[in-house]
Design an enzyme around this catalytic site. Sequence first.
Site: not given
Ligand code: NAP
Length: 269
Positions: A142, A155
């Site tokens: 991130s 985080y």
């Molecule tokens: P998201 O839509 O909330 O996706 C998170 C994913 O992780 C979901 O598929 C969730 O699925 C899974 N997950 C959560 N807890 C889990 C667990 N204990 N075991 C297995 N799977 C788990 O958010 P996203 O934005 O796509 O996030 C993906 C990555 O991008 C993360 O690492 C986040 O830190 C990073 N990121 C996001 C942003 C942003 O602004 N969105 C910015 C920078 C970085 P289930 O709930 O089905 O398990």
Amino acid sequence: MSTLSKGAALITGASSGIGAIYAQRLARRGHDLILVARSRDKLDTLARRISDETGRSVEVIPADLSDKADLARIEEVLRNDQSIGVLVNNAGLGATAPLLSSDIGKMEEMLALNVNALMRLTYAAAPGFVARGRGTIINISSIVAIGPEVLNGVYGGSKAFVLAFSQSLHHELSEKGVTVQAVLPGATATDFWGVAGTPLEHLPAEIVMSAEDMVDAALAGLDQGELVTIPALPDLADWQAYEAARQKMLPNLSRTLPADRYKVVSKAA
Ligand code: NAP
């Protein structure tokens, strides 16, 4: 042409957001998929849609990666399935609350997923990739990795780990045929924000990218051979200057004597 080694891609956190888009894009690039997350229903629906659209084989493995036994099952898959050529370490949790109003248990849960699971899955995949002389590890970090003041500090620290770990992996494994990429998204329109404690609608629209654009830019960065991809950063020279400053310091960070400015009269002199 894609620089990804063909082979199946195992994607964590594939049930929604960024992970689901990686699944679709990698299938379109010709990879079979293994999708991991907790929500079986969402994974099944996505798997059906992607295999109908692309004809690729899509396997679903529900697992909670913050649970030791579940994590061990996925490590086994990575160790034993020689068809896997790509690991996308995407599953992650965020938080927007400052230190004094954060729940320590939730912080620990976040580290278990963002740091420990990513580290263990990488250790499970890397030896096979090295033995086969090919493999790709994409780690979703991130921008808070280099801007820990922006959101919750735990985080930020977890994502700084992902960046540093990726740089070290690249240093150790690039000559053994393993490609490593750290992706540093800025705010991306996914469920992440609701889960982290700040609704997406509260963010200024001009700082939010769609998950589709974010992943497409990240894959373009991978194709261009980038170790670190920051999809939103307009001028690559800014990152290169930052990285050059770090490299310039490296030879001077460990020396016999403290720097003159500390005015230490050394017993070693
Ligand atoms: P998201 O839509 O909330 O996706 C998170 C994913 O992780 C979901 O598929 C969730 O699925 C899974 N997950 C959560 N807890 C889990 C667990 N204990 N075991 C297995 N799977 C788990 O958010 P996203 O934005 O796509 O996030 C993906 C990555 O991008 C993360 O690492 C986040 O830190 C990073 N990121 C996001 C942003 C942003 O602004 N969105 C910015 C920078 C970085 P289930 O709930 O089905 O398990």
